[in-house]
Design a protein around this motif. Structure first.
Motif, PDB file in Angstrom:
ATOM      1  N   ASN A  39       0.812  -1.222   0.000  1.00 16.08           N
ATOM      2  CA  ASN A  39       0.000   0.000   0.000  1.00 16.08           C
ATOM      3  C   ASN A  39       0.844   1.271   0.000  1.00 16.08           C
ATOM      4  N   GLU A  40       2.154   1.123  -0.182  1.00 15.55           N
ATOM      5  CA  GLU A  40       3.055   2.272  -0.118  1.00 15.55           C
ATOM      6  C   GLU A  40       3.120   2.989  -1.461  1.00 15.55           C
ATOM      7  N   ASN A  41       3.219   4.295  -1.405  1.00 13.10           N
ATOM      8  CA  ASN A  41       3.336   5.120  -2.605  1.00 13.10           C
ATOM      9  C   ASN A  41       4.510   4.675  -3.475  1.00 13.10           C
ATOM     10  N   LYS A  42       4.273   4.524  -4.778  1.00 15.48           N
ATOM     11  CA  LYS A  42       5.259   4.157  -5.796  1.00 15.48           C
ATOM     12  C   LYS A  42       5.718   2.695  -5.712  1.00 15.48           C
ATOM     13  N   CYS A  43       5.247   1.937  -4.708  1.00 16.58           N
ATOM     14  CA  CYS A  43       5.765   0.586  -4.485  1.00 16.58           C
ATOM     15  C   CYS A  43       4.892  -0.484  -5.139  1.00 16.58           C
ATOM     16  N   LYS A  44       5.549  -1.544  -5.565  1.00 18.14           N
ATOM     17  CA  LYS A  44       4.879  -2.685  -6.184  1.00 18.14           C
ATOM     18  C   LYS A  44       5.487  -3.967  -5.619  1.00 18.14           C
ATOM     19  N   ASN A  45       4.654  -4.832  -5.050  1.00 18.87           N
ATOM     20  CA  ASN A  45       5.116  -6.124  -4.562  1.00 18.87           C
ATOM     21  C   ASN A  45       5.170  -7.129  -5.706  1.00 18.87           C
ATOM     22  N   VAL A  46       6.214  -7.946  -5.713  1.00 17.81           N
ATOM     23  CA  VAL A  46       6.348  -8.989  -6.728  1.00 17.81           C
ATOM     24  C   VAL A  46       6.705 -10.301  -6.050  1.00 17.81           C
ATOM     25  N   GLU A  47       5.880 -11.317  -6.285  1.00 13.30           N
ATOM     26  CA  GLU A  47       6.152 -12.669  -5.788  1.00 13.30           C
ATOM     27  C   GLU A  47       6.878 -13.462  -6.879  1.00 13.30           C
ATOM     28  N   ILE A  48       8.010 -14.033  -6.531  1.00 10.83           N
ATOM     29  CA  ILE A  48       8.806 -14.762  -7.514  1.00 10.83           C
ATOM     30  C   ILE A  48       7.997 -15.864  -8.196  1.00 10.83           C
ATOM     31  N   LYS A  49       7.214 -16.599  -7.409  1.00  9.97           N
ATOM     32  CA  LYS A  49       6.480 -17.742  -7.962  1.00  9.97           C
ATOM     33  C   LYS A  49       5.405 -17.323  -8.967  1.00  9.97           C
ATOM     34  N   GLU A  50       5.058 -16.042  -8.983  1.00 13.11           N
ATOM     35  CA  GLU A  50       4.021 -15.569  -9.908  1.00 13.11           C
ATOM     36  C   GLU A  50       4.611 -14.959 -11.182  1.00 13.11           C
ATOM     37  N   CYS A  51       5.947 -14.994 -11.317  1.00 15.46           N
ATOM     38  CA  CYS A  51       6.595 -14.390 -12.486  1.00 15.46           C
ATOM     39  C   CYS A  51       6.862 -15.465 -13.544  1.00 15.46           C
ATOM     40  N   ASP A  52       5.981 -15.567 -14.524  1.00 16.13           N
ATOM     41  CA  ASP A  52       6.114 -16.618 -15.532  1.00 16.13           C
ATOM     42  C   ASP A  52       7.206 -16.321 -16.563  1.00 16.13           C
TER      43      ASP A  52
END
Length: 443
Positions: A39-52
């Protein structure tokens, strides 16, 4: 520019938040991040297992960094540093804030760390290293207590026992070497003389490269103090940290000058002599004794929860400092600090530091929190995807930190404890004396 931040704790949330404040930054990619960075400004969470798009055999972190067009990496935790992730980023052409693998062993092995301290004249406690349990026990019986027993390897803050009695020391040896509680980290022990004094934390920026020793430097931040015991009055079991305060009125300029002379400067000399490529942060755990400052340990990254009190007081561009670390211009970088105090109590799950439940819904009274000027830095909490909104649930022992500024310590303290009343979840617990007289453990 886009920056990748590796880690999912309160330290990483704070780093991502501070990076996002820079006008230079468009996006902060948090891998994996947590409920706060989501929920932080400019931030994006990325889960490794979801990166095809990650190819077989490809390092996932560099793959994500390239996919997200990141031109700088910041590694938060010690484990990936000890495993050489900084080397991987540099080899992929991505500048990285975090020491390469060789330098990261200063935290990964307490035995190696003590050898380094002794070799370069860093003021520290005398110690001996053991791989044989009977020899370690015999040493304790001859030496007596109090005494300090440390697992050699990384143990997530659970590998150090300050034993007040001989029995406690012998029990600690058995626990660390035989129980498997800290894994292989306890197969080698460092047994250290007990130091009497008050502990402080000194976090610092480091820029040392083998090809430019004349540009090497370590620039310390404001000193801070963690409160490790679970309960008020420095009672109860040790934890990963129940709250911090920065700066410290009991630490004088003279004390810091002595620390620089006896701890920091010999460390810099050693980093240069060992030809480490160390571009990142270092954490000096220091005991202020009657004989002067003594180094307890190195951490090769920012401290958690110290980061949550120190970074909010920075009155400079954190990203520009990171660039100065990586490009070798740190020696010319100037720090400036907000004039005031930061008090940051931590809210933990019921049962911590032992076993504790997870998945407890967190409710934040944003009006109460905002009125106190507090910033909530999330550690052990994630977004509950089943809820279909931004509801957070607990996922760890140390759930979040309520970090608050004040022009005086009293104001910061009152603000922090007013805001923390707006944090609710089943089993929530926090200390009510962070920063007060008698709150910090003194040996």
């Amino acid at each position: 520019m886009n920056i990748i931040v590796v880690g999912n704790g309160g330290r990483e949330h704070t780093i991502a938040w501070k990076i996002a404040q820079s006008e230079k930054v468009e996006k902060v990619v948090c891998v994996p991040g947590n409920g706060g960075t989501a929920n932080e400004n400019k931030c994006k969470n990325v889960e490794i297992k979801e990166c095809d798009y990650i190819k077989e055999g490809e390092n996932p972190y560099t793959a994500i960094a390239k996919h997200e067009n990141c031109t700088l990496a910041v590694i938060g935790p010690e484990d990936p540093l000890a495993e050489g992730l900084a080397d991987v980023f540099w080899n992929a052409g991505i500048p990285c804030v975090g020491p390469k693998k060789a330098g990261a062993q200063l935290e990964a092995s307490k035995d190696l760390s003590k050898e380094f301290m002794e070799k370069y004249g860093v003021a520290c406690a005398a110690s001996k290293t053991f791989t044989d349990k009977k020899a370690a026990e015999e040493y304790v019986k001859q030496h007596g207590a109090p005494i300090v027993i440390k697992a050699d390897g990384l143990a997530a803050g659970k590998g150090v026992v300050v034993a007040a009695t001989e029995k406690e020391a012998l029990d600690a040896i058995t626990d660390l070497m035989e129980s498997g509680r800290v894994g292989n980290a306890g197969q080698k022990l460092v047994i250290e003389d007990y130091l009497k004094g008050v502990e402080i934390s000194v976090l610092a920026a480091v820029s040392v490269t083998p090809d430019n020793p004349e540009k090497a430097c370590i620039l310390p931040f404001l000193p801070s103090r963690d409160h490790k015991r679970l309960m008020d009055g420095a009672k109860g079991p040790n934890t990963g940290g129940m709250g911090t305060v920065c700066p410290l009125d009991d630490v004088t300029d003279q004390m810091m000058a002595e620390f620089n002379k006896t701890c920091l400067e010999p460390t810099l000399k050693g980093l240069i002599a060992e030809k480490f490529d160390y571009r990142g942060f270092i954490f000096f755990g220091v005991m202020l004794t009657k004989e002067g400052p003594k180094l307890l340990e190195y951490n090769v990254r920012l401290g958690d929860p110290e980061t949550q009190s120190v970074l909010p007081l920075m009155d400079f561009d954190f990203v520009e400092m990171c660039q100065a670390i990586t490009d070798g211009s740190l020696k010319d970088f100037k720090f400036s600090w907000k004039k005031g105090y930061q008090v940051s109590p931590v809210v933990v799950s019921g049962g911590y530091p032992g076993s504790y439940p997870k998945g407890k819904k967190i409710t934040l009274d944003n009006e109460k929190i905002s009125a106190s000027g507090a910033k909530i830095f999330v550690a052990g909490a994630i977004i509950d995807r089943r809820a279909g909104d931004n509801t957070m649930v607990t996922s760890g022992g140390r759930v979040l930190c309520c970090s608050t500024f004040g022009k005086t310590f009293d104001q910061a303290w009152k603000n922090a404890y007013s805001a923390i009343e707006g944090v609710k979840f089943e089993g929530a617990f926090y200390r009510k004396d962070i920063g007060l007289p008698g709150a910090a453990e003194s040996n």
